[in-house]
Write a protein that holds these residues in place. Structure first.
Motif, short mmCIF file in Angstrom:
data_model
loop_
_atom_site.label_atom_id
_atom_site.label_comp_id
_atom_site.label_asym_id
_atom_site.label_seq_id
_atom_site.Cartn_x
_atom_site.Cartn_y
_atom_site.Cartn_z
N PHE A 149 14.31 159.81 -2.57
CA PHE A 149 13.40 160.13 -3.67
C PHE A 149 14.07 159.79 -4.99
N VAL A 150 13.32 159.16 -5.90
CA VAL A 150 13.84 158.79 -7.21
C VAL A 150 13.17 159.58 -8.32
N ASP A 151 11.83 159.60 -8.34
CA ASP A 151 11.15 160.28 -9.44
C ASP A 151 9.65 160.34 -9.17
N ARG A 152 9.00 161.25 -9.87
CA ARG A 152 7.54 161.24 -9.93
C ARG A 152 7.13 160.12 -10.87
N LEU A 153 6.17 159.31 -10.45
CA LEU A 153 5.75 158.19 -11.29
C LEU A 153 5.21 158.69 -12.62
N GLY A 154 4.54 159.83 -12.61
CA GLY A 154 4.01 160.37 -13.85
C GLY A 154 5.09 160.75 -14.84
N ASP A 155 6.32 160.97 -14.34
CA ASP A 155 7.43 161.33 -15.21
C ASP A 155 8.30 160.13 -15.56
N THR A 156 7.91 158.97 -15.07
CA THR A 156 8.64 157.75 -15.38
C THR A 156 8.04 157.13 -16.63
N PHE A 157 8.87 156.63 -17.50
CA PHE A 157 8.32 155.97 -18.68
C PHE A 157 8.91 154.56 -18.80
N ARG A 158 8.19 153.72 -19.51
CA ARG A 158 8.58 152.33 -19.65
C ARG A 158 9.09 152.09 -21.07
N TRP A 159 10.29 151.52 -21.20
CA TRP A 159 10.89 151.28 -22.52
C TRP A 159 11.67 149.98 -22.47
N GLU B 45 11.46 148.06 -19.32
CA GLU B 45 12.09 148.58 -18.12
C GLU B 45 11.51 149.95 -17.77
N ASN B 46 11.42 150.24 -16.47
CA ASN B 46 10.99 151.55 -16.01
C ASN B 46 12.19 152.49 -15.98
N VAL B 47 12.08 153.61 -16.64
CA VAL B 47 13.18 154.58 -16.72
C VAL B 47 12.83 155.78 -15.84
N ALA B 48 13.66 156.06 -14.85
CA ALA B 48 13.48 157.23 -13.98
C ALA B 48 14.11 158.45 -14.65
N THR B 49 13.30 159.45 -14.95
CA THR B 49 13.79 160.61 -15.70
C THR B 49 14.88 161.35 -14.94
N THR B 50 14.84 161.36 -13.61
CA THR B 50 15.87 162.09 -12.86
C THR B 50 17.26 161.50 -13.08
N GLU B 51 17.34 160.19 -13.21
CA GLU B 51 18.63 159.55 -13.41
C GLU B 51 19.20 159.92 -14.79
N VAL B 52 18.34 159.97 -15.80
CA VAL B 52 18.79 160.34 -17.14
C VAL B 52 19.17 161.82 -17.17
N GLU B 53 18.35 162.67 -16.52
CA GLU B 53 18.67 164.10 -16.46
C GLU B 53 20.02 164.34 -15.78
N ALA B 54 20.28 163.57 -14.72
CA ALA B 54 21.55 163.72 -14.01
C ALA B 54 22.72 163.40 -14.92
N ALA B 55 22.61 162.34 -15.73
CA ALA B 55 23.68 161.97 -16.65
C ALA B 55 23.89 163.03 -17.72
#
Length: 595
Positions: A457-467, A470-480
């Motif tokens: 599992f990577v992320d909920r698509l609704g919580d993913t944003f594009r910047w 690029e698609n940014v997975a919020t879980t990866e940023v939260e983990a950092a």
């Protein structure tokens, strides 16, 4: 194992010896997956009833200072069923249940399903308009309300309540003016209901509501068939309890991790369920020892809360040998298992409405496991949340190691039960995906295809944003962010900046100490690609969450970077985060803020 890696033959071969001792459970699960179908005459209540007749003296339920055997529990379930039947509950009807975790709540649920009716599991944290919306969706014949939920009941317009209200007393506390279910049950018939062996697996067992982090909740039906598949697939193949095991669950009974995953694993093995009133990080290991638990059910946030607690002697002196749940992030997987001495993690992927599930049967780190039923991980459009279609109109599967949108094929063996709302049901369907006439369920979740039918599992698509394209997975940023010592908790989301396409990253953070803007930025630069580093930080006192520990991002996203508490902005890599200043958004739009 890092979730970015692939699973190979070596990983699978290494895992096989550890499964040898569980061969009887694995065989039982495999047979169940093949033999149980939608037309089978089997059900949740019938599984419980058979277990009670086979071993009536075995402990079924522990709660605080109370212990009920299978036989005792079955007698009370039958009495409740007799009372409900006298109040008009029949096969096909719905009974709303609004009560907190305690034995009587679970026994009432079992009584409902033994009658062939559907238990509508209302969220005890809902109030007013949201709760009223939920209970009206159920259109209940009877509404069972625990006296501890008096405030929730009083928030409903009396004239709009569907069904007769029966009180489920909490000790001596009762609801004035409502018939007392316990009092009526004392003299009720305690024989097994005649309806129980006649129920088909395809019939509805529960309504479980979505969390409602966006919009009003939807009622997702759970059929007996799907529950039975969870018992065989997740329970026998994944969790693999024995009759000597006790599984501790402190998640709310209106959550499928409790009502389906935990209960089915216990009943499938004839084991014991230790029910917690609620989750408390400070007393969790005390409860584990007191209930003599050898297993427990988790969700990812629960694991992180436990890691944030001071070290306690009894966090290593327990008897827990296996845990089951979803959302244990790969970056804390090893830390969690090593600190608390957890030998096996039966991580799974599933959702209340999803027609299939994945289970980490092989105990490989960092994976949500394997699924024997048809699924695909496909390219997606982040703006629409839908699978992307090629020039030929068909979907494209991502390659092993890539992230994509998980879709699951809808078949007779893996039906999609839908919602009570037909339009909401249709929105989740993907038709003619790879060939004309096929139909798939859009999970709305991003996963990494790890190979060997495994996903992470990577992320909920609704919580993913594009910047920045690029698609940014919020879980990866939260983990950092969570790795930074001064940050106790972080929630990441995308916010709109005028004049810029996509959404810029923003994080709401709860601090343990002072914010070191320069140091934090340097840490994130090392940990994340430039496009994923948040431009905005909001310091908050508390992260508001749903009752199942999901962060409420909608309100934060709606505030953007202008409302709420103090905001810091990323000046550049060297300067780091500084207090927000006028004109920063214009600098972002002009491309002068570079990371």
């Amino acid at each position: 194992m890092n979730a970015t890696e692939r699973i190979g033959l070596v990983d699978v071969v290494k895992a096989l010896p550890g499964m040898a001792m569980d061969a009887p459970s694995l065989l039982h699960g495999a047979i169940g997956l093949v033999t149980v179908g939608p037309t089978s005459r089997d059900s949740v209540g019938h599984v419980f009833q058979r277990a009670a007749h086979r071993h009536p003296d075995r402990p079924f339920l522990r709660f605080e200072d109370t212990e009920l055997s299978y036989g005792q529990a079955n007698l009370w379930v039958n009495r409740y069923a007799a009372v409900l039947n006298a109040h008009g509950v029949r096969p096909g009807r719905t009974v709303g249940i609004l009560a907190e975790n305690r034995p009587e709540t679970l026994l009432a649920v079992l009584a409902v399903v033994k009658l062939g009716a559907t238990a509508g599991m209302l969220n005890t944290h809902q109030r007013g308009e949201v709760l009223n919306h939920s209970q009206k969706l159920l259109d209940s014949t009877v509404l069972i309300v625990g006296s501890e939920c008096r405030e929730a009941l009083e928030s409903l317009p009396a004239k709009e309540i569907h069904g007769e209200v029966l009180c489920l007393p909490n000790g001596d506390d009762v609801l004035a003016g409502c018939p007392d279910l316990d009092e009526a049950a004392v003299t009720a018939d305690d024989h097994d209901p005649v309806q129980t062996p006649l129920i088909h697996a395809r019939d509805k067992a529960f309504y479980v509501f979505t969390s409602g982090t966006t919009g009003l909740p939807k009622a997702s039906p759970m059929s007996h068939f799907r529950w039975l598949k969870a018992m065989t697939g997740l329970g026998h193949l994944g969790v693999r309890l024995t009759s000597a095991d006790t599984l501790y669950c402190c998640l709310p009974l209106y959550h499928n991790n409790a009502l389906t995953v935990s209960l089915s694993s216990v009943l499938g093995a004839g084991a014991t369920l230790a029910l917690g009133r609620n989750f408390s990080a400070s007393r969790f290991w005390d409860d584990i020892q007191r209930t003599r638990a050898t297993a427990f059910c988790y969700i990812g946030e629960l694991c992180r809360y436990l890691l944030n607690q001071p070290v306690r002697p009894n966090e290593r002196t327990h008897r827990v040998r296996v845990v089951v749940g979803n959302g244990l992030r790969p970056e804390i997987w090893d830390e969690f298992t090593e600190r608390f001495g957890i030998g096996r993690v039966a991580e799974f992927y599933g959702a209340s409405e999803c027609n299939v599930a994945f289970i980490n049967a092989l105990n490989i780190g960092g994976t949500a496991g394997v699924c024997p039923l048809p699924f695909a991980v496909v390219a997606f459009d982040a703006d629409t949340g839908q699978p992307a279609r090629g020039a030929d109109g068909h979907l494209r599967k991502v390659t092993t190691g890539e992230v994509g949108l998980l879709i699951t094929k809808i078949t007779d063996r893996a039906p999609f039960d839908g919602y009570t709302d037909h339009d909401a049901t249709e929105k989740k369907l993907v038709r003619n995906g790879f060939r004309r006439g096929d139909c798939w369920f859009n999970t709305g979740d991003l996963v990494r295809d790890q190979g060997w039918a495994h996903v992470a599992f990577v992320d909920r698509l609704g919580d993913t944003f594009r910047w920045k394209g690029e698609n940014v997975a919020t879980t990866e940023v939260e983990a950092a962010l969570d790795e930074w010592p001064a940050i106790e908790q972080a929630v990441v989301y995308g916010v709109e900046v005028p004049g810029v396409e996509g959404r810029a990253g923003m994080a709401a953070i709860k601090l343990r100490g002072e914010l070191d803007g320069r140091g934090l930025a340097a840490h994130l630069v090392k940990r994340l690609p430039g496009y994923a580093i948040p431009l905005f930080l909001r310091v908050i006192d508390e992260v508001e969450q749903t009752s199942t520990f999901k962060s409420r991002k909608v309100e934060l996203r709606d505030q953007g970077y202008t409302g709420g508490g103090p905001v810091h902005v990323l000046a550049d890599r060297e300067t780091g985060y500084v207090p927000a200043y006028d004109g920063y958004a214009a600098e972002v739009a002009a491309g002068r803020i570079r990371v």
